[in-house]
Scaffold this active site. Structure first.
Site, PDB file in Angstrom:
ATOM      1  N   CYS A 119       0.817  -1.227   0.000  1.00  0.00           N
ATOM      2  CA  CYS A 119       0.000   0.000   0.000  1.00  0.00           C
ATOM      3  C   CYS A 119       0.848   1.274   0.000  1.00  0.00           C
ATOM      4  O   CYS A 119       0.337   2.357  -0.271  1.00  0.00           O
ATOM      5  CB  CYS A 119      -0.922   0.009   1.211  1.00  0.00           C
ATOM      6  SG  CYS A 119      -1.950  -1.450   1.291  1.00  0.00           S
ATOM      7  N   HIS A 259      -3.442   7.125   2.955  1.00  0.00           N
ATOM      8  CA  HIS A 259      -3.866   5.821   2.426  1.00  0.00           C
ATOM      9  C   HIS A 259      -5.221   5.489   3.031  1.00  0.00           C
ATOM     10  O   HIS A 259      -5.450   5.654   4.235  1.00  0.00           O
ATOM     11  CB  HIS A 259      -2.818   4.766   2.794  1.00  0.00           C
ATOM     12  CG  HIS A 259      -3.254   3.382   2.481  1.00  0.00           C
ATOM     13  ND1 HIS A 259      -3.871   3.044   1.296  1.00  0.00           N
ATOM     14  CD2 HIS A 259      -3.176   2.234   3.196  1.00  0.00           C
ATOM     15  CE1 HIS A 259      -4.144   1.743   1.298  1.00  0.00           C
ATOM     16  NE2 HIS A 259      -3.736   1.231   2.451  1.00  0.00           N
ATOM     17  N   ASN A 289     -10.276  -0.286   0.506  1.00  0.00           N
ATOM     18  CA  ASN A 289      -8.815  -0.174   0.466  1.00  0.00           C
ATOM     19  C   ASN A 289      -8.326  -0.696  -0.888  1.00  0.00           C
ATOM     20  O   ASN A 289      -8.383  -1.897  -1.146  1.00  0.00           O
ATOM     21  CB  ASN A 289      -8.225  -0.988   1.625  1.00  0.00           C
ATOM     22  CG  ASN A 289      -6.700  -0.952   1.672  1.00  0.00           C
ATOM     23  OD1 ASN A 289      -6.048  -0.535   0.717  1.00  0.00           O
ATOM     24  ND2 ASN A 289      -6.136  -1.402   2.781  1.00  0.00           N
TER      25      ASN A 289
HETATM   26  C1  LIG Z   1      -9.641  -5.312  10.396  1.00  0.00           C
HETATM   27  C2  LIG Z   1     -10.322  -4.284  11.300  1.00  0.00           C
HETATM   28  C3  LIG Z   1     -11.336  -3.499  10.511  1.00  0.00           C
HETATM   29  C4  LIG Z   1     -11.025  -5.030  12.413  1.00  0.00           C
HETATM   30  O1  LIG Z   1     -11.604  -4.067  13.280  1.00  0.00           O
HETATM   31  P1  LIG Z   1     -11.459  -4.260  14.865  1.00  0.00           P
HETATM   32  O2  LIG Z   1     -12.207  -3.191  15.505  1.00  0.00           O
HETATM   33  O3  LIG Z   1      -9.994  -4.356  15.159  1.00  0.00           O
HETATM   34  O4  LIG Z   1     -12.201  -5.607  15.067  1.00  0.00           O
HETATM   35  P2  LIG Z   1     -11.661  -6.866  15.860  1.00  0.00           P
HETATM   36  O5  LIG Z   1     -10.492  -7.444  15.139  1.00  0.00           O
HETATM   37  O6  LIG Z   1     -11.521  -6.441  17.275  1.00  0.00           O
HETATM   38  O7  LIG Z   1     -12.850  -7.833  15.698  1.00  0.00           O
HETATM   39  C5  LIG Z   1     -13.983  -7.669  16.467  1.00  0.00           C
HETATM   40  C6  LIG Z   1     -14.897  -8.818  16.211  1.00  0.00           C
HETATM   41  O8  LIG Z   1     -15.480  -8.638  14.917  1.00  0.00           O
HETATM   42  C7  LIG Z   1     -15.347  -9.819  14.176  1.00  0.00           C
HETATM   43  N1  LIG Z   1     -15.265  -9.494  12.770  1.00  0.00           N
HETATM   44  C8  LIG Z   1     -14.175  -9.392  11.999  1.00  0.00           C
HETATM   45  N2  LIG Z   1     -14.526  -9.090  10.741  1.00  0.00           N
HETATM   46  C9  LIG Z   1     -15.864  -9.009  10.734  1.00  0.00           C
HETATM   47  C10 LIG Z   1     -16.813  -8.718   9.747  1.00  0.00           C
HETATM   48  N3  LIG Z   1     -16.450  -8.456   8.474  1.00  0.00           N
HETATM   49  N4  LIG Z   1     -18.099  -8.692  10.081  1.00  0.00           N
HETATM   50  C11 LIG Z   1     -18.500  -8.950  11.333  1.00  0.00           C
HETATM   51  N5  LIG Z   1     -17.650  -9.234  12.329  1.00  0.00           N
HETATM   52  C12 LIG Z   1     -16.344  -9.251  12.037  1.00  0.00           C
HETATM   53  C13 LIG Z   1     -14.113 -10.479  14.697  1.00  0.00           C
HETATM   54  O9  LIG Z   1     -14.146 -11.851  14.416  1.00  0.00           O
HETATM   55  C14 LIG Z   1     -14.194 -10.186  16.164  1.00  0.00           C
HETATM   56  O10 LIG Z   1     -15.062 -11.090  16.756  1.00  0.00           O
HETATM   57  P3  LIG Z   1     -14.652 -11.799  18.154  1.00  0.00           P
HETATM   58  O11 LIG Z   1     -14.515 -10.647  19.119  1.00  0.00           O
HETATM   59  O12 LIG Z   1     -15.797 -12.703  18.396  1.00  0.00           O
HETATM   60  O13 LIG Z   1     -13.356 -12.480  17.857  1.00  0.00           O
HETATM   61  C15 LIG Z   1      -9.254  -3.315  11.926  1.00  0.00           C
HETATM   62  O14 LIG Z   1      -8.480  -4.016  12.862  1.00  0.00           O
HETATM   63  C16 LIG Z   1      -8.332  -2.735  10.898  1.00  0.00           C
HETATM   64  O15 LIG Z   1      -8.742  -1.966  10.038  1.00  0.00           O
HETATM   65  N6  LIG Z   1      -7.018  -3.044  10.975  1.00  0.00           N
HETATM   66  C17 LIG Z   1      -6.072  -2.547   9.990  1.00  0.00           C
HETATM   67  C18 LIG Z   1      -6.188  -3.405   8.765  1.00  0.00           C
HETATM   68  C19 LIG Z   1      -5.551  -2.769   7.566  1.00  0.00           C
HETATM   69  O16 LIG Z   1      -5.418  -1.585   7.497  1.00  0.00           O
HETATM   70  N7  LIG Z   1      -5.177  -3.597   6.583  1.00  0.00           N
HETATM   71  C20 LIG Z   1      -4.644  -3.146   5.365  1.00  0.00           C
HETATM   72  C21 LIG Z   1      -3.255  -2.684   5.520  1.00  0.00           C
HETATM   73  S1  LIG Z   1      -2.768  -1.753   4.128  1.00  0.00           S
END
Ligand SMILES: CC(C)(COP(=O)(O)OP(=O)(O)OC[C@H]1O[C@@H](n2cnc3c(N)ncnc32)[C@H](O)[C@@H]1OP(=O)(O)O)[C@@H](O)C(=O)NCCC(=O)NCCS
Length: 354
Positions: A119, A259, A289
């Protein structure tokens, strides 16, 4: 950071973007995995993303974005000295996506090669182009960020499939006076974080086999929770470094183009820099993204909407797999008339290219 040495400056003289027609909404994803529109919007800010048609590969998306950027820059493919394509999803592993794009454009004089920095690719490319132009190695550089991430996303994995989309953005860079154009560059990596975002198979470590396909190891795997704080920290660090390099303060940024990975990440960076809302470019709700394409897509939309005029300070910041991160600041140079009258505004241009 010390200021960049006074060499020939490099600036963006044209921008372009293209996204495929097919919209994949949160409602569509609700039918594929256990998720909800509410969860996706609240946790990421994404409402929909684009998906390439079966006959579209990355170079096809890149071609339209590149042609638009060249038109705004007022130069032809034959003028290009270098074509840098930032991508994680080239048409093929060999040859490079850039060489495929070069052939489609008919840019016969150019050296063409891919930038493999996930990215952060477009931001790394800005630094590279600035160096090439500053050193007199190249005059006309085409820099493209393009992805067809839906080809490497596992649509049975709700942790990743809601995040990513397809698209292309391009910029033409040319020499300019010192003191204008790219005034700050920060590029950094940390290979220790290599496993937070990866496609495990398909390289020399795990060549493609029936077993790797069966185990779904050709798709993106991600530790989202580990990435989140790194994303906020690294984008803030990069922006502060390049602002300092240019001898500016955060208030000198008229526009910040981060980004587009997660609205909450963008918001956290905005708060840390104390940037007013209207100075932050956000389009994640429409495209998700798009990795290396996200900054040049957002840039082209901002340019064609008249959000940048000559003399404005613009900042870029990105983070991604590798891990990689970086930033850049520019004193903007494209006249408003050029941005607004080249062809047609972004929305209409999109229809025309579709
Ligand atoms: C991925 C992301 C959106 C997850 O958000 P979060 O607030 O951290 O959510 P969590 O990981 O705490 O997950 C919370 C719960 O939602 C669930 N969950 C994950 N994806 C889900 C979805 N699409 N729909 C519903 N629930 C979801 C998880 O399984 C978790 O459940 P659990 O508590 O029973 O295990 C966030 O961590 C993020 O954006 N991280 C950076 C990723 C990124 O930028 N990647 C690209 C890099 S260039």
């Amino acid at each position: 950071m010390t200021p960049l040495p006074e060499i020939r400056g490099a600036t963006i003289t044209g921008t372009g973007m293209y996204v495929p027609d097919r919209v994949l909404s949160n409602a569509d994803l609700e039918k594929m995995v256990d998720t909800s529109d509410e969860w996706i919007v609240e946790r990421t800010g994404i409402r929909e993303r684009r998906m390439a048609a079966p006959d579209q590969a990355s170079s096809d998306l890149a071609l339209i974005a590149a042609e638009r950027a060249l038109a705004m820059a007022g130069i032809g493919p034959g003028d290009l000295d270098q074509i840098i394509v930032a991508t994680t999803t080239p048409d093929r592993v060999l040859p490079s996506c850039a060489c495929t794009l070069q052939q489609k454009l008919g840019a016969h004089r150019a050296a063409a090669y891919d930038m493999f920095a996930a990215c952060t690719g477009f931001v790394y490319g800005l630094g590279l182009a600035r160096g090439l132009i500053g050193a007199g190695v190249a005059d006309n550089v085409l820099l493209v960020g393009v992805e067809t991430l839906t080809r490497i996303v596992d649509f049975t994995d709700r942790n990743t499939c809601v995040l990513f989309g397809d698209g292309a953005g391009a910029a033409v860079l040319r020499p300019c006076k010192p003191g204008e154009g790219v005034l700050g560059v920060h590029m950094q990596s940390d290979g220790e974080l290599g496993d937070v975002l990866e496609v495990p198979a398909g390289g020399s470590r795990e060549p493609a086999s029936a077993d790797t396909v069966r185990a779904r190891r050709h798709y993106i795997g991600m530790h989202g929770k580990k990435l989140f704080p790194f994303a906020v920290r690294s984008m803030e660090e990069s922006l502060r470094k390049v602002i300092g390099q240019a001898g500016w303060n955060a208030e000198d940024l008229d526009l910040v183009i981060p980004h587009q990975a997660n609205l909450r990440i963008i918001e956290a960076v905005r708060e840390r820099l104390d940037t007013p809302n209207d100075r932050m470019v956000v389009n994640i709700e429409r495209y998700g993204n798009t990795s290396s394409a996200s900054i040049p897509i957002a840039l082209d939309e901002a340019v064609r909407a008249g959000r940048l005029k000559p003399g404005d300070g613009v900042g870029f910041a990105a983070f991604g797999g590798g891990a990689t991160w970086g930033g850049s600041v520019m004193r903007w140079t494209i006249p408003l008339e050029t941005a607004l009258t080249d062809g047609v505004p972004a929305a209409a241009a999109q229809d025309a290219g579709a």
